[in-house]
Design a protein around this motif. Structure first.
Motif, PDB file in Angstrom:
ATOM      1  N   ASP A 166     -19.981   6.532  32.301  1.00 52.84           N
ATOM      2  CA  ASP A 166     -21.453   6.619  32.379  1.00 52.84           C
ATOM      3  C   ASP A 166     -21.915   6.955  33.791  1.00 52.84           C
ATOM      4  O   ASP A 166     -22.766   7.830  33.992  1.00 52.84           O
ATOM      5  CB  ASP A 166     -22.094   5.265  32.009  1.00 52.84           C
ATOM      6  CG  ASP A 166     -22.028   4.988  30.516  1.00 52.84           C
ATOM      7  OD1 ASP A 166     -21.619   5.904  29.768  1.00 52.84           O
ATOM      8  OD2 ASP A 166     -22.366   3.853  30.112  1.00 52.84           O
ATOM      9  N   TYR A 167     -21.385   6.230  34.759  1.00 50.90           N
ATOM     10  CA  TYR A 167     -21.877   6.394  36.132  1.00 50.90           C
ATOM     11  C   TYR A 167     -21.436   7.722  36.744  1.00 50.90           C
ATOM     12  O   TYR A 167     -22.169   8.327  37.514  1.00 50.90           O
ATOM     13  CB  TYR A 167     -21.481   5.185  37.009  1.00 50.90           C
ATOM     14  CG  TYR A 167     -22.487   4.058  36.849  1.00 50.90           C
ATOM     15  CD1 TYR A 167     -22.534   3.321  35.669  1.00 50.90           C
ATOM     16  CD2 TYR A 167     -23.422   3.770  37.828  1.00 50.90           C
ATOM     17  CE1 TYR A 167     -23.475   2.318  35.484  1.00 50.90           C
ATOM     18  CE2 TYR A 167     -24.372   2.768  37.656  1.00 50.90           C
ATOM     19  CZ  TYR A 167     -24.394   2.042  36.491  1.00 50.90           C
ATOM     20  OH  TYR A 167     -25.340   1.065  36.310  1.00 50.90           O
ATOM     21  N   MET A 168     -20.248   8.200  36.367  1.00 51.57           N
ATOM     22  CA  MET A 168     -19.815   9.512  36.853  1.00 51.57           C
ATOM     23  C   MET A 168     -20.733  10.615  36.307  1.00 51.57           C
ATOM     24  O   MET A 168     -21.111  11.535  37.026  1.00 51.57           O
ATOM     25  CB  MET A 168     -18.364   9.792  36.424  1.00 51.57           C
ATOM     26  CG  MET A 168     -17.311   9.083  37.236  1.00 51.57           C
ATOM     27  SD  MET A 168     -17.159   9.740  38.926  1.00 51.57           S
ATOM     28  CE  MET A 168     -18.192   8.645  39.809  1.00 51.57           C
ATOM     29  N   ALA A 169     -21.128  10.451  35.050  1.00 49.10           N
ATOM     30  CA  ALA A 169     -22.009  11.466  34.443  1.00 49.10           C
ATOM     31  C   ALA A 169     -23.385  11.435  35.111  1.00 49.10           C
ATOM     32  O   ALA A 169     -23.970  12.481  35.409  1.00 49.10           O
ATOM     33  CB  ALA A 169     -22.135  11.203  32.944  1.00 49.10           C
ATOM     34  N   SER A 212     -17.092  -2.107  28.815  1.00 55.79           N
ATOM     35  CA  SER A 212     -15.746  -1.987  29.392  1.00 55.79           C
ATOM     36  C   SER A 212     -15.847  -1.224  30.710  1.00 55.79           C
ATOM     37  O   SER A 212     -16.796  -0.468  30.945  1.00 55.79           O
ATOM     38  CB  SER A 212     -14.832  -1.237  28.430  1.00 55.79           C
ATOM     39  OG  SER A 212     -15.171   0.133  28.434  1.00 55.79           O
ATOM     40  N   GLN A 213     -14.825  -1.423  31.514  1.00 53.38           N
ATOM     41  CA  GLN A 213     -14.785  -0.731  32.801  1.00 53.38           C
ATOM     42  C   GLN A 213     -14.762   0.796  32.614  1.00 53.38           C
ATOM     43  O   GLN A 213     -15.430   1.524  33.350  1.00 53.38           O
ATOM     44  CB  GLN A 213     -13.513  -1.177  33.508  1.00 53.38           C
ATOM     45  CG  GLN A 213     -13.631  -1.140  34.988  1.00 53.38           C
ATOM     46  CD  GLN A 213     -12.289  -1.464  35.613  1.00 53.38           C
ATOM     47  OE1 GLN A 213     -11.674  -0.594  36.212  1.00 53.38           O
ATOM     48  NE2 GLN A 213     -11.816  -2.681  35.457  1.00 53.38           N
ATOM     49  N   ASP A 214     -14.001   1.244  31.629  1.00 54.10           N
ATOM     50  CA  ASP A 214     -13.898   2.691  31.408  1.00 54.10           C
ATOM     51  C   ASP A 214     -15.230   3.295  30.983  1.00 54.10           C
ATOM     52  O   ASP A 214     -15.590   4.399  31.394  1.00 54.10           O
ATOM     53  CB  ASP A 214     -12.833   2.986  30.332  1.00 54.10           C
ATOM     54  CG  ASP A 214     -11.433   2.809  30.897  1.00 54.10           C
ATOM     55  OD1 ASP A 214     -11.299   2.821  32.150  1.00 54.10           O
ATOM     56  OD2 ASP A 214     -10.489   2.621  30.102  1.00 54.10           O
ATOM     57  N   ASP A 231     -31.153   2.010  40.257  1.00 48.69           N
ATOM     58  CA  ASP A 231     -30.537   2.042  38.933  1.00 48.69           C
ATOM     59  C   ASP A 231     -30.617   3.491  38.441  1.00 48.69           C
ATOM     60  O   ASP A 231     -31.694   3.977  38.076  1.00 48.69           O
ATOM     61  CB  ASP A 231     -31.286   1.099  37.982  1.00 48.69           C
ATOM     62  CG  ASP A 231     -30.572   0.977  36.638  1.00 48.69           C
ATOM     63  OD1 ASP A 231     -29.897   1.959  36.246  1.00 48.69           O
ATOM     64  OD2 ASP A 231     -30.701  -0.073  35.994  1.00 48.69           O
ATOM     65  N   PRO A 232     -29.487   4.215  38.451  1.00 44.24           N
ATOM     66  CA  PRO A 232     -29.542   5.646  38.137  1.00 44.24           C
ATOM     67  C   PRO A 232     -30.051   5.936  36.733  1.00 44.24           C
ATOM     68  O   PRO A 232     -30.693   6.960  36.487  1.00 44.24           O
ATOM     69  CB  PRO A 232     -28.092   6.112  38.310  1.00 44.24           C
ATOM     70  CG  PRO A 232     -27.256   4.887  38.320  1.00 44.24           C
ATOM     71  CD  PRO A 232     -28.117   3.746  38.745  1.00 44.24           C
TER      72      PRO A 232
END
Ligand code: IMP
Ligand code: MG
Length: 422
Positions: free
Chosen positions: A187-190, A180-182, A74-75
């Motif tokens: 969040d995960y890209m960051a 939401s998906q966006d 879990d990042p």
């Protein structure tokens, strides 16, 4: 020197964190190979309490800490632990295998919804999304650390997994996704950006370190009886917690390991499932209070009972313990009598640890009783231990055919008695 693996011999919370921390002083690297932030390790250094869920305990000694492919990551939790370390002026030397599967928000939501749906039959999971993440991995749809580093691939996988988990949440549990998906994408890209530099071929690094004769420690999480195959299924976690899990979960060939079993001087369990030696008495309450038996991850009161050598015999068969560390002996201090399960009776017939849950539930434990003893956390040698305590400890090794080399008499690093092989 063979690599060391530290394994919980019971249902987790045996004190692996302290022993890993102690052994890390001489280690060249510490590797986590299974589980995720369902784990909770407490390490006390100079009176300061650190609680980790994901980062290997060796981090306090400033050792390279590796997260192998068998872990579910879990990042968000990892970044939080990195931040806590920084506040204490510690910089984690962290390397993460690209094959590691990532815990996504729907895993946590599904974990909680499933538990609620099970009602009385609930497993008592930590609700960290561990089971659903491993499930996705096995059905070959999981999102891995390497996928986070490829924004196009991540978007594709996210779309597909988000849609199917939303269908299950809605159709089976009547719930809407929490985010939401966006939002999840952003969040995960960051987070991936912040962790990108940790990417490493962990299997390759460990293999090379062992070949060079370096001191490698594999830090197990949870315990033998939470193993997905050999534990008290379905009241288990979703990974292999036994020593053999190291090879496949790190990506190294089978080889002899120094398998260090961590055994609490009594037994605890969090979550549901059979527990033959469980105490529902004042004695259990006393042990829980003195031993501070409350979960590091969930804060739940742990179930408490006597030491169970029938269980441990099976744990020894599964893990091939080359050494044992007996922890929390001090917690039993001052008790009048101490009991230990030495046999199980199934319909009145003596049996070894049953393979089926229904047989296990019908078993009755047979106990041997020992005289109580007083333990002082300042004790450092075998000779300082009271005779009754020595008798208790010797009995464990004789029954199991093991070799206890460490006896923990307090939570601090130094509150340990080291024993030569006997
Ligand atoms: P999960 O791993 O969150 O799916 O939970 C499955 C079972 O394993 C539950 O009974 C949990 O309480 C237990 N469990 C998971 N991690 C730990 C741990 O680190 N220590 C003790 N029990 C654990
Ligand atoms: Mg724990």
């Amino acid at each position: 020197m063979p690599a060391k693996v530290i394994i919980g011999a019971q249902w987790g919370d045996e004190g692996k964190g302290k022993i890993t921390d102690m052994l890390s002083a001489d280690a060249d690297m510490v590797v986590r190979f299974q589980g995720g932030n369902n784990a909770g390790h407490t390490v006390i250094v100079d009176g300061k309490v650190f609680k980790f869920h994901l980062i290997p305990s060796g981090v306090i000694y400033d050792k390279p800490c590796l997260i192998a492919s068998g872990v579910v990551l879990d990042p968000k939790v990892l970044l939080k632990e990195i931040a806590v370390l920084r506040e204490n002026e510690l910089e984690a030397k962290l390397q993460i295998d690209p094959h590691t599967n990532i815990i996504m928000p729907w895993h946590q939501q599904l974990d909680a919804a499933k538990e609620q749906g099970l009602g009385d039959r609930k497993i008592g999971t930590t609700k960290k999304g561990i089971g659903p993440c491993y499930a996705e991995r096995i059905t070959r749809t999981g999102i891995r650390f390497m996928d986070l580093l490829d924004s196009h691939l991540f978007r594709q996988k996210l779309e597909s997994n988000y849609a199917s988990s939303a269908l299950i949440l809605k159709g089976v549990y009547g719930q809407e996704p929490l985010q939401s998906q966006d939002q999840i994408y952003a969040d995960y890209m960051a987070m991936a950006e912040q962790l990108r530099h940790c990417l490493a071929d962990v299997g390759g690094l460990v293999n090379a370190a062992i070949a060079e004769g370096k001191n490698v420690i594999f830090e197990g999480a949870q315990g033998t009886f939470l193993d997905i195959s050999y534990g008290t299924y379905p009241f288990v976690t979703s990974s292999h917690t036994i020593s053999g899990g190291v090879f496949v979960n790190v990506g190294i060939p089978p080889q002899p390991l120094d398998s260090i079993g961590i055994v609490k001087a009594y037994t605890t369990r969090v979550g549901s499932g059979p527990f033959l030696t469980e105490l529902h008495s004042e004695i259990g309450e006393h042990i829980r209070t003195v031993g501070k038996e409350f979960g590091t991850t969930t804060g739940r009161a742990r179930r408490v009972g006597w030491l169970d050598l029938v269980m441990l015999k099976y744990a020894h068969r599964l893990n091939g313990f080359t050494q044992l560390a007996i922890t929390k002996l001090d917690v039993l201090s001052g008790m009048e009598k101490i009991k230990v399960a030495v046999d199980y009776l199934l319909d009145g017939v003596s049996v070894s640890f049953p393979l089926s849950l229904s047989d296990l539930e019908r078993c009755e434990a047979v106990y041997e009783e020992f005289e109580g003893f007083e333990i002082d956390s300042s004790m450092r040698t075998w000779e300082e231990l009271p005779l009754a305590a020595r008798k208790y400890l010797r009995f464990i090794d004789e029954y199991l055919g093991t070799n206890s080399t460490m006896i923990s008499v307090g939570p601090g690093r130094k509150e340990t008695i080291l024993l030569p092989e006997h």
